[in-house]
Design a protein around this motif. Structure first.
Motif, mmCIF file in Angstrom:
data_model
loop_
_atom_site.group_PDB
_atom_site.id
_atom_site.type_symbol
_atom_site.label_atom_id
_atom_site.label_comp_id
_atom_site.label_asym_id
_atom_site.label_seq_id
_atom_site.Cartn_x
_atom_site.Cartn_y
_atom_site.Cartn_z
ATOM 1 N N PRO A 107 0.812 -1.221 0.000
ATOM 2 C CA PRO A 107 0.000 0.000 0.000
ATOM 3 C C PRO A 107 0.845 1.270 0.000
ATOM 4 C CG PRO A 107 0.057 -0.930 2.200
ATOM 5 C CD PRO A 107 0.793 -1.903 1.304
ATOM 6 N N ILE A 108 0.325 2.314 -0.639
ATOM 7 C CA ILE A 108 0.988 3.606 -0.653
ATOM 8 C C ILE A 108 -0.055 4.706 -0.454
ATOM 9 C CG2 ILE A 108 0.925 3.610 -3.196
ATOM 10 C CD1 ILE A 108 3.368 5.488 -3.133
ATOM 11 N N VAL A 109 0.296 5.712 0.358
ATOM 12 C CA VAL A 109 -0.535 6.888 0.584
ATOM 13 C C VAL A 109 0.243 8.104 0.094
ATOM 14 C CG1 VAL A 109 -1.798 8.264 2.284
ATOM 15 C CG2 VAL A 109 -1.502 5.792 2.650
ATOM 16 N N GLY A 110 -0.375 8.965 -0.688
ATOM 17 C CA GLY A 110 0.315 10.160 -1.182
ATOM 18 C C GLY A 110 -0.563 10.922 -2.158
ATOM 19 N N ASP A 111 -0.104 12.053 -2.632
ATOM 20 C CA ASP A 111 1.223 12.649 -2.437
ATOM 21 C C ASP A 111 1.063 14.063 -1.869
ATOM 22 O OD1 ASP A 111 2.663 10.496 -3.829
ATOM 23 O OD2 ASP A 111 1.721 11.269 -5.640
ATOM 24 N N ASP A 112 2.010 14.505 -1.056
ATOM 25 C CA ASP A 112 2.096 15.862 -0.522
ATOM 26 C C ASP A 112 1.042 16.094 0.553
ATOM 27 O OD1 ASP A 112 2.975 18.455 -0.130
ATOM 28 O OD2 ASP A 112 2.162 19.247 -2.001
ATOM 29 N N VAL A 113 1.448 15.959 1.803
ATOM 30 C CA VAL A 113 0.509 15.994 2.919
ATOM 31 C C VAL A 113 -0.279 17.304 2.984
ATOM 32 C CG1 VAL A 113 2.233 16.845 4.599
ATOM 33 C CG2 VAL A 113 0.246 15.519 5.388
ATOM 34 N N LYS A 114 -1.551 17.159 3.256
ATOM 35 C CA LYS A 114 -2.478 18.282 3.398
ATOM 36 C C LYS A 114 -2.699 18.493 4.890
ATOM 37 C CE LYS A 114 -6.581 17.417 1.810
ATOM 38 N NZ LYS A 114 -7.555 17.104 0.753
ATOM 39 N N SER A 115 -2.269 19.619 5.412
ATOM 40 C CA SER A 115 -2.325 19.842 6.855
ATOM 41 C C SER A 115 -3.752 19.808 7.386
ATOM 42 C CB SER A 115 -1.674 21.179 7.208
ATOM 43 O OG SER A 115 -0.291 21.144 6.963
ATOM 44 N N GLN A 116 -3.836 19.674 8.693
ATOM 45 C CA GLN A 116 -5.121 19.552 9.368
ATOM 46 C C GLN A 116 -5.990 20.793 9.106
ATOM 47 O OE1 GLN A 116 -4.383 18.655 13.454
ATOM 48 N NE2 GLN A 116 -6.337 17.656 13.736
ATOM 49 N N ILE A 117 -5.505 21.956 9.493
ATOM 50 C CA ILE A 117 -6.141 23.237 9.173
ATOM 51 C C ILE A 117 -5.048 24.116 8.580
ATOM 52 C CG2 ILE A 117 -7.440 25.241 9.992
ATOM 53 C CD1 ILE A 117 -9.051 22.745 10.209
ATOM 54 N N GLY A 118 -4.723 23.889 7.321
ATOM 55 C CA GLY A 118 -3.640 24.610 6.664
ATOM 56 C C GLY A 118 -4.147 25.445 5.500
ATOM 57 N N ALA A 119 -3.197 26.049 4.797
ATOM 58 C CA ALA A 119 -3.543 26.939 3.694
ATOM 59 C C ALA A 119 -4.351 26.228 2.618
ATOM 60 C CB ALA A 119 -2.267 27.539 3.105
ATOM 61 N N ALA A 123 -2.791 8.818 8.264
ATOM 62 C CA ALA A 123 -2.294 8.143 7.056
ATOM 63 C C ALA A 123 -1.499 6.888 7.423
ATOM 64 C CB ALA A 123 -1.435 9.107 6.249
ATOM 65 N N ILE A 124 -0.671 6.986 8.450
ATOM 66 C CA ILE A 124 0.144 5.847 8.891
ATOM 67 C C ILE A 124 -0.745 4.703 9.365
ATOM 68 C CG2 ILE A 124 1.751 5.052 10.678
ATOM 69 C CD1 ILE A 124 2.918 7.987 10.556
ATOM 70 N N ARG A 125 -1.745 5.035 10.164
ATOM 71 C CA ARG A 125 -2.591 3.987 10.734
ATOM 72 C C ARG A 125 -3.470 3.325 9.673
ATOM 73 N NH1 ARG A 125 -5.427 6.712 15.789
ATOM 74 N NH2 ARG A 125 -5.299 8.594 14.476
ATOM 75 N N VAL A 126 -3.972 4.109 8.733
ATOM 76 C CA VAL A 126 -4.776 3.506 7.665
ATOM 77 C C VAL A 126 -3.895 2.663 6.746
ATOM 78 C CG1 VAL A 126 -6.210 3.991 5.651
ATOM 79 C CG2 VAL A 126 -6.567 5.269 7.752
ATOM 80 N N CYS A 127 -2.654 3.104 6.524
ATOM 81 C CA CYS A 127 -1.721 2.298 5.729
ATOM 82 C C CYS A 127 -1.488 0.950 6.392
ATOM 83 C CB CYS A 127 -0.404 3.062 5.556
ATOM 84 S SG CYS A 127 0.741 2.308 4.380
ATOM 85 N N LYS A 128 -1.327 0.942 7.709
ATOM 86 C CA LYS A 128 -1.148 -0.324 8.433
ATOM 87 C C LYS A 128 -2.409 -1.182 8.348
ATOM 88 C CE LYS A 128 0.688 -3.295 11.379
ATOM 89 N NZ LYS A 128 -0.263 -4.407 11.455
ATOM 90 N N LEU A 129 -3.561 -0.536 8.385
ATOM 91 C CA LEU A 129 -4.819 -1.262 8.260
ATOM 92 C C LEU A 129 -4.890 -1.965 6.906
ATOM 93 C CD1 LEU A 129 -7.346 -1.704 9.988
ATOM 94 C CD2 LEU A 129 -8.361 0.304 8.876
#
Length: 384
Positions: free
Chosen positions: A185-197, A314-320
């Motif tokens: 499994p792969i999650v990406g790309d470019d993390v979107k912050s919680q409450i970011g721009a 993202a890490i926890r769902v990747c492990k799932l």
């Protein structure tokens, strides 16, 4: 629950915030726990994440225990949990490749990278020996070669990959097929912050559309004082970043803006801001009767903890996905936590899809669906 054995490539501010957060939430009770989108992901809690391997190139981090390295210069993020215990995990030197921009050598050591003279380790061997299950990529922006190196290392070690950087891997059909074929499994790309721009800009752009307002033009300017902003002074390293951020906003509009009417991206490096990121956002449009409307917003946030709220999910769902033997790009969590996922979905839809995935109600999504090409083309024509 079992532990989620995590390897980290790049022990900068984002890694520091993530590791501090793991310890912070491990020692927080449910009643006073704030700042998480999911306290539990199918039973996995933040404290179930265990760092087992780490790679960096800076001499002030290589050879140190992770618990010390995350507070070493040039890291400058807020220390919200300084009592990270000794972890017994030594930071190994990874290959430099294109991880250090040449212009950074002109700055003071406390603000830039100091490359270790040690020889790089065998990353795949380290991943296998450590028992890592997920590798998260925190390479500097513009590290195209390095990000792909670690993606291949994850494939070779057959472990999940979370790509937080604007290098198109999960959203690249060729790489996506590699991970699908390998059952990784792969999650990406470019993390979107919680409450970011990006998430705020997307939400407001969608609001304009949903309320019948015509958005004519917009800009998003960002300043900061961490190594990420210093690194991004080199405009050659910004192409993918600008595409990623621009496409994230354009994707929620019914009709994408022309290239001259949208400008999104990092603007300048201001050292005294440190890890504080300030976003200046302007939107110009027309409402009822073709009457003009202007919106201006200033967002100030500590940048790295803001990304931790997304990566910890993202890490926890990747492990799932690993537990469930699901390989390839994870469209649901990628759309929810990343700016440039394989497929863009409105944020409320992405959240619902993630909830379904966590419950085991896997959404059938076409992994080979193309991104809207006119958005990428518009940015490329603008020379960004």
């Amino acid at each position: 629950m079992k532990k989620i054995k995590l390897a980290i490539a790049g022990l900068g501010n984002c890694a520091s915030s993530l590791i501090q957060g793991i310890e912070y939430y491990k020692n927080s009770d449910d009643e006073n726990c704030i700042g998480l989108m999911h306290r539990s992901v199918a039973g996995y809690r933040p404290g179930d994440i265990e760092v087992v391997a780490a790679f960096d190139i800076d001499e002030r981090k290589v050879g140190k225990d992770v618990s010390d390295a995350i507070f070493a210069p040039p890291n400058c993020t807020k220390s919200f949990y300084p009592d990270v215990p000794f972890m017994g995990v030594v930071v190994k030197k990874g290959p430099v490749l294109d991880g250090v921009a040449p212009h950074m050598s002109s700055y003071d050591d406390n603000k830039t990278f100091v490359v270790s003279s040690l020889e790089p380790c065998d990353v795949v061997a380290e991943l296998e020996e450590s028992g890592a299950e997920v590798l998260i990529n925190y390479m500097p922006v513009g590290s195209e070669v390095a990000s792909r190196f670690y993606a291949q290392a994850a494939l070779d070690a057959r472990i999940g990959y979370v790509n937080c950087m604007p290098v198109f891997i999960a959203s690249d059909p060729v790489w996506g097929k590699k991970f699908r074929d390998a059952g990784v499994p792969i999650v990406g790309d470019d993390v979107k912050s919680q409450i970011g721009a990006t998430i705020v800009h997307r939400t407001l752009a969608k609001l304009f559309t949903d309320r019948g307002c015509k958005l004519d033009r917009t800009y998003q300017l960002n300043t900061g004082g961490n190594t990420d902003f210093l690194n991004m002074l080199n405009q050659e390293r910004l192409k993918s970043k600008r595409i990623s951020k621009t496409e994230a906003v354009q994707s929620v509009l019914d009709v994408p803006l022309m290239a001259d009417d949208i400008h999104i991206g990092p603007s300048d490096y201001i050292p005294w801001q440190k890890d504080n990121k300030i976003c200046f956002l302007r939107m110009e449009g027309r409402i009822f009767g073709d009457v003009p409307i202007d919106l201006e917003l200033r967002l100030s946030v500590e940048d790295s903890p803001n990304s931790g709220g997304s990566t910890i999910d993202a890490i926890r769902v990747c492990k799932l996905a690993i537990d469930r033997k699901i390989g390839g790009p994870l469209a649901e969590i990628s759309a929810y936590t990343m700016k440039h996922p394989p497929i863009q979905y409105p944020d409320h839809v992405a959240r619902e899809m993630v909830e379904m995935f966590i419950k085991g109600e896997v959404c059938e999504v076409p992994f080979d669906s193309p991104l809207r090409p006119e958005m990428v083309t518009a940015v490329q024509e603008k020379g960004e």
